[in-house]
Write a protein that holds these residues in place. Structure first.
Motif, PDB file in Angstrom:
ATOM      1  N   LEU A  27       0.829  -1.208   0.000  1.00  0.00           N
ATOM      2  CA  LEU A  27       0.000   0.000   0.000  1.00  0.00           C
ATOM      3  C   LEU A  27       0.867   1.263   0.000  1.00  0.00           C
ATOM      4  O   LEU A  27       0.666   2.178  -0.809  1.00  0.00           O
ATOM      5  CB  LEU A  27      -0.911  -0.013   1.233  1.00  0.00           C
ATOM      6  N   LEU A  28       1.858   1.303   0.889  1.00  0.00           N
ATOM      7  CA  LEU A  28       2.708   2.482   0.999  1.00  0.00           C
ATOM      8  C   LEU A  28       3.542   2.697  -0.257  1.00  0.00           C
ATOM      9  O   LEU A  28       3.828   3.838  -0.629  1.00  0.00           O
ATOM     10  CB  LEU A  28       3.613   2.369   2.229  1.00  0.00           C
ATOM     11  N   MET A  29       3.926   1.620  -0.898  1.00  0.00           N
ATOM     12  CA  MET A  29       4.684   1.735  -2.150  1.00  0.00           C
ATOM     13  C   MET A  29       3.869   2.417  -3.253  1.00  0.00           C
ATOM     14  O   MET A  29       4.421   2.988  -4.188  1.00  0.00           O
ATOM     15  CB  MET A  29       5.143   0.355  -2.623  1.00  0.00           C
ATOM     16  N   SER A  30       2.546   2.356  -3.125  1.00  0.00           N
ATOM     17  CA  SER A  30       1.683   2.968  -4.137  1.00  0.00           C
ATOM     18  C   SER A  30       1.381   4.439  -3.836  1.00  0.00           C
ATOM     19  O   SER A  30       0.787   5.133  -4.657  1.00  0.00           O
ATOM     20  CB  SER A  30       0.360   2.189  -4.238  1.00  0.00           C
ATOM     21  N   TYR A  31       1.769   4.916  -2.641  1.00  0.00           N
ATOM     22  CA  TYR A  31       1.497   6.299  -2.249  1.00  0.00           C
ATOM     23  C   TYR A  31       2.607   7.234  -2.731  1.00  0.00           C
ATOM     24  O   TYR A  31       3.725   6.803  -3.029  1.00  0.00           O
ATOM     25  CB  TYR A  31       1.380   6.411  -0.726  1.00  0.00           C
ATOM     26  N   GLN A  32       2.284   8.529  -2.755  1.00  0.00           N
ATOM     27  CA  GLN A  32       3.263   9.541  -3.167  1.00  0.00           C
ATOM     28  C   GLN A  32       4.220   9.838  -2.011  1.00  0.00           C
ATOM     29  O   GLN A  32       3.803  10.334  -0.967  1.00  0.00           O
ATOM     30  CB  GLN A  32       2.553  10.832  -3.601  1.00  0.00           C
ATOM     31  N   LEU A  33       5.474   9.540  -2.223  1.00  0.00           N
ATOM     32  CA  LEU A  33       6.488   9.813  -1.197  1.00  0.00           C
ATOM     33  C   LEU A  33       6.881  11.290  -1.253  1.00  0.00           C
ATOM     34  O   LEU A  33       7.224  11.806  -2.313  1.00  0.00           O
ATOM     35  CB  LEU A  33       7.718   8.940  -1.428  1.00  0.00           C
TER      36      LEU A  33
END
Length: 308
Positions: A27-33
């Motif tokens: 999930l976090l890998m798909s979010y904008q860092l």
């Protein structure tokens, strides 16, 4: 609780935690860092677990490299994830912060998974320490017979989520843990140890029994109103200090794993991440150190002191 039922609970709970951690990482890998910063600490080699730490050199990682290392660290739960020379007895830590820009739906989804992960961590610890009914001395064998090589501390550690903080800074904490105990509590503890009928290395059974018997005698000689304290030294650990200007409040957290920081759409705050300096025990300056009552060591192995 039935032992076999405890084993089933243990393995099912851990499997769920692994699955939820994997879902969180995906999930976090798909979010904008927006920003990421983690601080690699030196690995403790086998045989060096009990050496006093006076210096810690920090290696800072940023951006996508920090994100990848941080997300991998959440899933680092077994001894075989470490280098063979690295001690499995010493706690491994990776302080830092991973910051993401999210909409409300993304924030809600992430929080649901983080809360599920943290709940499973609590349940796992509860199964091992309480529900199994197994003594403290038998816990290691119970866990490692069914989850061989599990680093229980890593499996118990919760993940800290933050929402729209103004700044995140890092530092070190090395306070003692001090607990006040009664003479009767210590006697009960010693008598339980004496009656357990086992040897504690490096002592033989007879040597251990004689040592504990002597400690019981020493405690019984103390007056009933004696003030006893267990003052256990804690190894230095990384912390994070989080500032929220809207409520004018700073909150401090232990930071053994990276905190996960969310900035929602309407937030105009830009993340401000500090750095973690190298630790040097000789360079620490206390802003205020209250005067403590003098203590006299009574039982060294228990870190037991009495006020004088």
């Amino acid at each position: 609780m039935n032992k076999y039922f405890s084993i089933e609970l243990l393995t099912n709970c851990f499997k769920k935690q692994e699955e939820k951690l994997s879902s969180l990482v995906e999930l976090l890998m798909s979010y904008q860092l927006i920003d990421a910063r983690v601080f690699e600490l030196p690995k403790i080699e086998k045989g060096e677990e009990h050496e006093q730490i006076t210096e810690i050199m920090v290696n800072q990682l940023q951006g996508n490299e920090a994100l990848n290392v941080g997300l991998h660290f959440y899933q680092k739960l077994f001894i075989h994830h470490n280098n063979p020379n690295v001690s499995s007895k010493a706690a491994s830590r990776l302080p830092g912060a991973l910051c993401f820009a999210v909409n409300h739906q993304q924030y809600k989804e992430a929080m649901e998974v983080i809360n599920e992960v943290n709940q499973l961590k609590i349940e796992l610890e509860n199964i091992v320490t309480k529900e199994s009914g197994i003594s403290k001395e038998q816990r290691f064998e119970f866990v490692h017979d069914h989850l061989r090589g599990l680093i229980t501390l890593n499996a118990y550690r919760s993940i800290t989520p933050l929402l729209n903080p103004d700044s995140i800074n890092f530092g070190w904490a090395n306070k003692n843990i001090i607990n006040k105990v009664t003479k009767q509590q210590i006697l009960e503890r010693l008598e339980k140890s004496y009656n357990a009928g086992r040897a504690v290395p490096p002592y033989s059974y007879d040597q251990w029994a004689a040592l504990v018997a002597l400690e019981i005698t020493d405690i019984k000689k103390l007056p009933d109103d004696v003030v006893l304290k267990i003052k256990r030294p804690v190894k230095v650990q990384p912390i994070t200090r989080v500032w929220y200007s809207e409520i004018q409040k700073q909150i401090q957290y232990a930071c053994p794993v990276p905190v996960i920081v969310f900035y929602t759409e309407e937030s105009e705050i830009k993340p401000k991440l500090g750095t973690l300096s190298n630790y040097n025990a000789n360079a620490i300056k206390h802003k205020y150190k209250p005067k403590a009552k003098p203590l006299e060591l009574v039982i060294p192995r228990l870190h037991l002191y009495k006020e004088i």
